[in-house]
Scaffold this motif. Structure first.
Motif, PDB file in Angstrom:
ATOM      1  N   HIS A 196       0.834  -1.209   0.000  1.00 17.62           N
ATOM      2  CA  HIS A 196       0.000   0.000   0.000  1.00 17.62           C
ATOM      3  C   HIS A 196       0.865   1.254   0.000  1.00 17.62           C
ATOM      4  O   HIS A 196       1.637   1.512   0.917  1.00 17.62           O
ATOM      5  CB  HIS A 196      -0.938   0.047   1.207  1.00 17.62           C
TER       6      HIS A 196
ATOM      7  N   HIS B  19       0.908   5.526  -1.931  1.00 19.83           N
ATOM      8  CA  HIS B  19       0.351   6.523  -2.855  1.00 19.83           C
ATOM      9  C   HIS B  19       1.586   7.231  -3.418  1.00 19.83           C
ATOM     10  O   HIS B  19       1.953   8.315  -2.962  1.00 19.83           O
ATOM     11  CB  HIS B  19      -0.532   7.545  -2.130  1.00 19.83           C
TER      12      HIS B  19
ATOM     13  N   HIS C   3      -9.431   1.868   2.254  1.00 22.33           N
ATOM     14  CA  HIS C   3      -8.943   2.160   3.605  1.00 22.33           C
ATOM     15  C   HIS C   3     -10.086   1.828   4.569  1.00 22.33           C
ATOM     16  O   HIS C   3     -11.202   2.338   4.394  1.00 22.33           O
ATOM     17  CB  HIS C   3      -8.622   3.644   3.763  1.00 22.33           C
TER      18      HIS C   3
ATOM     19  N   HIS D 231      -5.136  -0.749   6.599  1.00 27.12           N
ATOM     20  CA  HIS D 231      -5.065  -0.265   7.992  1.00 27.12           C
ATOM     21  C   HIS D 231      -5.742  -1.195   9.007  1.00 27.12           C
ATOM     22  O   HIS D 231      -5.085  -1.803   9.817  1.00 27.12           O
ATOM     23  CB  HIS D 231      -5.574   1.173   8.143  1.00 27.12           C
TER      24      HIS D 231
ATOM     25  N   ASP E  77       2.364   3.211   2.935  1.00 24.90           N
ATOM     26  CA  ASP E  77       1.464   4.352   2.775  1.00 24.90           C
ATOM     27  C   ASP E  77       2.261   5.486   2.116  1.00 24.90           C
ATOM     28  O   ASP E  77       3.346   5.255   1.600  1.00 24.90           O
ATOM     29  CB  ASP E  77       0.834   4.756   4.113  1.00 24.90           C
TER      30      ASP E  77
END
Ligand code: ZN
Length: 415
Positions: free
Chosen positions: A64, A66, A209, A265, A317
């Motif tokens: 995960h 971005h 999420h 998460h 993240d």
């Protein structure tokens, strides 16, 4: 892709799916593993890379990230309220110059590659960046991040995602597109359902999420709190929306989203949530650095999920909520935050667990699988293999390979 046979000599190779080999060779044919064996053949008709002082593992999976937010590094202050952090990210992201976004994406890719990442699961919302992603040396699952709390937007948003999925079918290539309704507080029930229906039709993975912040649970259970204020202030709250009165996981179950979901998460779960996730073959991605950056008091009960047979991967993240995209740093943070897991289990999360969490069917170092692997040089043969990636002075892997091609080498070539 290499067009002739290649072999890599190794000190030790651990497949992470049950087999170990010592002082042997791994043979690669056109990017795929042909054979792994202990012992070295006298003659070989191909190119030999002598890494006989190295441990070889499957490449790490950053499940995960971005990456397109990398330009926000050091620009987002820590905030007491999660919604204020979101506000800062939205504001800074809007004014980030395109050139800075692209440069940061490539710079941070380098950090990931050097720290052993060979597969990336990324949320992104700029289709124009696909051309940049196509040049990155990872196997990738790119989740099209979609936001829309007003139910009237559901149809149009879904159509946009569908046209991208049709334009880039990606099957057979290193990049697979997938779908990501952003979070229960930012996506309407109608949009959730429409995206799930589309994902089933197009046979792509869904990620979301889930249960990241305590305020999310408060908003879903009673329709109040910081998220209500945030959505109203931004003029995007939907007054037709009825709070479901249940936890985020149960809400997604009610909407029919949980089946094979890649849930990011999962910081706030109870026993029923965990059994629902297990029953639906959902998977989790734990983000140690981000969780610590926010100073959360509670985080994913990884041991409990694994005990229920739920696949769990690790993710960095984004750099809007983490200091680095180094995956070697991330596994050390995971060890620190998950004291009931053995180092070999943390490495399982970082490799096989991550692939399973992303729904990648082929994983591990086995014949006919892609040769995606990393090497760690080590001198002391008395050391346990699982300790090697955790060595304190190690900031890079010694080499990294995707589909049988070196994408990084930081090693003095022997012979
Ligand atoms: Zn995220």
């Amino acid at each position: 892709m290499a067009d002739s046979l290649t072999r890599i000599l190794f000190q030790k190779l651990v497949t992470m799916s049950g087999d170990d080999y010592d002082e042997g060779e791994l043979i690669i044919d056109r990017g795929r593993i042909l054979e792994i064996r202990s012992g070295i053949s006298d003659s070989f008709d191909g190119v030999t890379h002598d890494r006989s002082d190295c441990l070889i593992l499957p490449g790490f999976v950053n499940a995960h990230c971005h990456l397109s937010l990398s330009g926000l590094k050091d620009k987002i202050p820590r905030q007491d309220r999660f919604v204020d952090w979101i506000e800062s990210v939205v504001t800074e992201n809007r004014v980030l110059p395109w050139q800075d976004r692209v440069e940061a994406l490539h710079r941070e890719t380098r950090t990931m590659v050097e720290s052993g990442v060979t597969t990336l699961g990324d949320y992104f919302s700029h289709p124009e960046l696909l051309v940049e992603y196509q040049s990155l040396p990872f196997r990738q699952v790119l989740f099209l991040e979609t936001i829309g709390f007003q139910s009237a937007l559901a149809e149009e948003k879904t159509r946009q995602v569908e046209s991208l999925l049709e334009k880039y079918p990606g099957s057979g290539s290193r990049i697979q597109l997938a779908v990501a309704p952003h979070a229960p507080y930012s996506v309407s029930p109608e949009l959730f359902k429409a995206l799930k229906k589309l994902a089933v039709k197009m046979n792509v993975r869904v990620s979301c999420h889930v249960a990241e912040d305590e305020e999310e649970s408060r908003f879903l259970s009673r329709g109040e709190g910081e998220f209500l204020g945030f959505l109203e202030k931004r003029g995007v709250y939907d007054h037709q929306w009825v709070p479901p009165g249940v936890s985020p996981v149960r809400y997604l179950e009610q909407l029919g989203i949980l089946d094979h979901l890649t849930a990011i998460h999962l910081n706030y779960l109870d026993e029923l949530d965990i059994s629902l996730l297990a029953g639906r073959n959902a998977s989790g991605v734990f983000c140690p650095g981000s969780t610590r950056w926010f100073g959360r008091k509670s985080w994913m009960p990884v041991r409990g999920l694994l005990d229920q047979g739920i696949a769990v991967g690790l993710g960095t993240d984004s750099l809007a909520s983490n200091e680095s995209l180094s995956f070697l740093r991330e596994i050390r943070l995971a060890e620190d935050m998950l004291p009931d897991l053995h180092r070999s289990e943390i490495l399982w999360l970082a490799t096989i667990g991550g692939k399973q969490a992303l729904g990648i069917e082929k994983f591990g170092l086995e014949p006919d699988q892609p040769a995606d692997l990393i090497g760690f040089r080590y001198q002391n043969c008395e050391v346990d293999w699982w300790d090697i990636p955790f060595e304190a002075d190690r900031s890079k892997v010694d080499f990294s390979m995707v589909a049988g091609e070196f994408v990084f080498q930081d090693i003095e070539i022997k012979g």
